[in-house]
Design a protein around this motif. Structure first.
Motif, mmCIF file in Angstrom:
data_model
loop_
_atom_site.group_PDB
_atom_site.id
_atom_site.type_symbol
_atom_site.label_atom_id
_atom_site.label_comp_id
_atom_site.label_asym_id
_atom_site.label_seq_id
_atom_site.Cartn_x
_atom_site.Cartn_y
_atom_site.Cartn_z
ATOM 1 N N ARG A 129 0.835 -1.196 0.000
ATOM 2 C CA ARG A 129 0.000 0.000 0.000
ATOM 3 C C ARG A 129 0.873 1.251 0.000
ATOM 4 O O ARG A 129 1.850 1.338 0.739
ATOM 5 N N SER A 130 0.491 2.216 -0.810
ATOM 6 C CA SER A 130 1.313 3.426 -0.958
ATOM 7 C C SER A 130 1.237 4.339 0.255
ATOM 8 O O SER A 130 2.078 5.215 0.416
ATOM 9 N N THR A 131 0.254 4.154 1.118
ATOM 10 C CA THR A 131 0.110 5.024 2.283
ATOM 11 C C THR A 131 0.953 4.578 3.479
ATOM 12 O O THR A 131 0.982 5.267 4.489
ATOM 13 N N LEU A 132 1.612 3.432 3.337
ATOM 14 C CA LEU A 132 2.452 2.936 4.432
ATOM 15 C C LEU A 132 3.913 2.914 4.012
ATOM 16 O O LEU A 132 4.227 2.772 2.832
ATOM 17 N N ARG A 133 4.811 3.047 4.983
ATOM 18 C CA ARG A 133 6.230 3.236 4.681
ATOM 19 C C ARG A 133 6.875 2.024 4.017
ATOM 20 O O ARG A 133 7.465 2.137 2.953
ATOM 21 N N SER A 134 6.824 0.852 4.667
ATOM 22 C CA SER A 134 7.504 -0.300 4.082
ATOM 23 C C SER A 134 7.193 -1.567 4.860
ATOM 24 O O SER A 134 6.693 -1.522 5.985
ATOM 25 N N LEU A 135 7.537 -2.685 4.264
ATOM 26 C CA LEU A 135 7.501 -3.971 4.948
ATOM 27 C C LEU A 135 8.681 -4.067 5.903
ATOM 28 O O LEU A 135 9.679 -3.359 5.753
ATOM 29 N N ASN A 136 8.601 -4.978 6.842
ATOM 30 C CA ASN A 136 9.734 -5.273 7.695
ATOM 31 C C ASN A 136 10.869 -5.843 6.837
ATOM 32 O O ASN A 136 10.621 -6.601 5.901
ATOM 33 N N LEU A 137 12.092 -5.491 7.159
ATOM 34 C CA LEU A 137 13.246 -5.909 6.369
ATOM 35 C C LEU A 137 13.350 -7.428 6.256
ATOM 36 O O LEU A 137 13.572 -7.964 5.167
ATOM 37 N N SER A 138 13.189 -8.141 7.355
ATOM 38 C CA SER A 138 13.346 -9.600 7.273
ATOM 39 C C SER A 138 12.239 -10.227 6.433
ATOM 40 O O SER A 138 12.482 -11.208 5.726
ATOM 41 N N ASN A 139 11.038 -9.659 6.456
ATOM 42 C CA ASN A 139 9.966 -10.163 5.585
ATOM 43 C C ASN A 139 10.288 -9.885 4.123
ATOM 44 O O ASN A 139 10.059 -10.738 3.261
ATOM 45 N N SER A 140 10.814 -8.712 3.844
ATOM 46 C CA SER A 140 11.172 -8.362 2.465
ATOM 47 C C SER A 140 12.238 -9.299 1.913
ATOM 48 O O SER A 140 12.152 -9.749 0.769
ATOM 49 N N VAL A 141 13.237 -9.594 2.729
ATOM 50 C CA VAL A 141 14.291 -10.508 2.292
ATOM 51 C C VAL A 141 13.706 -11.883 1.999
ATOM 52 O O VAL A 141 14.020 -12.494 0.971
ATOM 53 N N ALA A 142 12.845 -12.373 2.872
ATOM 54 C CA ALA A 142 12.250 -13.695 2.659
ATOM 55 C C ALA A 142 11.433 -13.738 1.370
ATOM 56 O O ALA A 142 11.531 -14.691 0.585
ATOM 57 N N ILE A 143 10.653 -12.709 1.115
ATOM 58 C CA ILE A 143 9.867 -12.644 -0.122
ATOM 59 C C ILE A 143 10.792 -12.689 -1.332
ATOM 60 O O ILE A 143 10.565 -13.442 -2.285
ATOM 61 N N ALA A 144 11.843 -11.883 -1.303
ATOM 62 C CA ALA A 144 12.771 -11.804 -2.428
ATOM 63 C C ALA A 144 13.518 -13.118 -2.644
ATOM 64 O O ALA A 144 13.622 -13.611 -3.780
ATOM 65 N N VAL A 145 14.033 -13.695 -1.571
ATOM 66 C CA VAL A 145 14.790 -14.942 -1.673
ATOM 67 C C VAL A 145 13.920 -16.038 -2.285
ATOM 68 O O VAL A 145 14.341 -16.743 -3.218
ATOM 69 N N TYR A 146 12.715 -16.171 -1.804
ATOM 70 C CA TYR A 146 11.874 -17.261 -2.295
ATOM 71 C C TYR A 146 11.353 -17.018 -3.699
ATOM 72 O O TYR A 146 11.080 -17.983 -4.421
ATOM 73 N N GLU A 147 11.265 -15.783 -4.141
ATOM 74 C CA GLU A 147 10.910 -15.548 -5.549
ATOM 75 C C GLU A 147 12.044 -16.013 -6.457
ATOM 76 O O GLU A 147 11.819 -16.674 -7.469
ATOM 77 N N VAL A 148 13.278 -15.682 -6.101
ATOM 78 C CA VAL A 148 14.422 -16.142 -6.900
ATOM 79 C C VAL A 148 14.479 -17.669 -6.901
ATOM 80 O O VAL A 148 14.602 -18.300 -7.954
ATOM 81 N N LEU A 149 14.374 -18.265 -5.733
ATOM 82 C CA LEU A 149 14.455 -19.722 -5.643
ATOM 83 C C LEU A 149 13.298 -20.406 -6.366
ATOM 84 O O LEU A 149 13.478 -21.469 -6.963
ATOM 85 N N ARG A 150 12.128 -19.822 -6.344
ATOM 86 C CA ARG A 150 10.993 -20.375 -7.093
ATOM 87 C C ARG A 150 11.314 -20.398 -8.588
ATOM 88 O O ARG A 150 11.115 -21.409 -9.256
ATOM 89 N N GLN A 151 11.865 -19.279 -9.079
ATOM 90 C CA GLN A 151 12.228 -19.226 -10.501
ATOM 91 C C GLN A 151 13.312 -20.242 -10.836
ATOM 92 O O GLN A 151 13.360 -20.752 -11.946
ATOM 93 N N TRP A 152 14.171 -20.533 -9.897
ATOM 94 C CA TRP A 152 15.259 -21.493 -10.113
ATOM 95 C C TRP A 152 14.838 -22.930 -9.783
ATOM 96 O O TRP A 152 15.667 -23.824 -9.746
ATOM 97 N N ASP A 153 13.567 -23.143 -9.491
ATOM 98 C CA ASP A 153 13.018 -24.464 -9.155
ATOM 99 C C ASP A 153 13.618 -25.019 -7.859
ATOM 100 O O ASP A 153 13.876 -26.212 -7.743
ATOM 101 N N PRO A 155 16.624 -25.017 -6.090
ATOM 102 C CA PRO A 155 17.801 -25.902 -6.180
ATOM 103 C C PRO A 155 18.298 -26.325 -4.806
ATOM 104 O O PRO A 155 18.425 -25.508 -3.893
ATOM 105 N N ASN A 156 18.569 -27.605 -4.667
ATOM 106 C CA ASN A 156 19.127 -28.189 -3.446
ATOM 107 C C ASN A 156 18.256 -28.019 -2.209
ATOM 108 O O ASN A 156 18.752 -28.125 -1.081
ATOM 109 N N LEU A 157 16.973 -27.731 -2.407
ATOM 110 C CA LEU A 157 16.060 -27.585 -1.277
ATOM 111 C C LEU A 157 15.030 -28.703 -1.306
ATOM 112 O O LEU A 157 14.555 -29.095 -2.379
#
Length: 169
Positions: A129-153, A155-157
């Motif tokens: 939402r544009s009216t709020l500052r940001s997500l928590n940093l650790s949540n943002s990292v988790a979202i980003a990491v799992y998007e990359v890993l999802r695209q990579w199928d 690997p090793n998980l």
């Protein structure tokens, strides 16, 4: 096999966030880079508690500055996660043929605007939402990491779990 995934925290300030992120890195096999100055020490009890028994499972690198980080990692593909980004994180294709660095700024300031301005096509946003500052940093990292890993199928998980008292079959 996919190239290594790297998480870069630039001047992290909150030990619990870094502890949670270290756990995410440990369970996914991502490398963690901490860029100084940090708002805590790596012996901080809150950091250790959040990272729990995963701290020794980390591939962790420390850098004295952002310039030091870039000097030590010149051949990666960088993605700058920021609320100022114009590209949605899940709209990108994260290449497997190079090391990928997902770079996050400090909790209270984000990444330096000069860096973002010089790299507009690499500035990535997680929708919110544009009216709020940001997500928590650790949540943002988790979202980003799992998007990359999802695209990579993933690997090793492991993609399957098992019950401890019962059997599915």
């Amino acid at each position: 096999m996919a190239a290594p995934l790297h998480i870069v925290l630039v001047e992290p300030q909150i030990p619990q966030n870094t502890g949670n992120i270290s756990r995410t890195c440990a369970v996914t096999g991502a490398c963690l880079h901490l860029v100084k100055p940090m708002g805590f020490t790596v012996t901080d009890k809150h950091l250790k508690r959040a990272g729990l028994d995963y701290w020794d499972k980390l591939d962790i690198h420390y850098h004295e500055s952002l310039a030091d980080f870039f000097d030590a990692n010149p051949d990666g593909t960088y993605f700058y996660f920021t609320t100022k980004g114009r590209t949605v994180h899940s709209d990108l294709v994260y290449p497997k043929n190079k090391s990928i660095y997902l770079i996050f700024g400090r909790e209270d300031k984000g990444l330096p605007e000069e860096l973002l301005y010089e790299n507009p096509e690499l500035c990535v946003r997680i929708p919110m939402r544009s009216t709020l500052r940001s997500l928590n940093l650790s949540n943002s990292v988790a979202i980003a990491v799992y998007e990359v890993l999802r695209q990579w199928d993933y690997p090793n998980l492991s993609t399957e779990g098992a019950l401890t008292k019962f059997a599915w079959d």
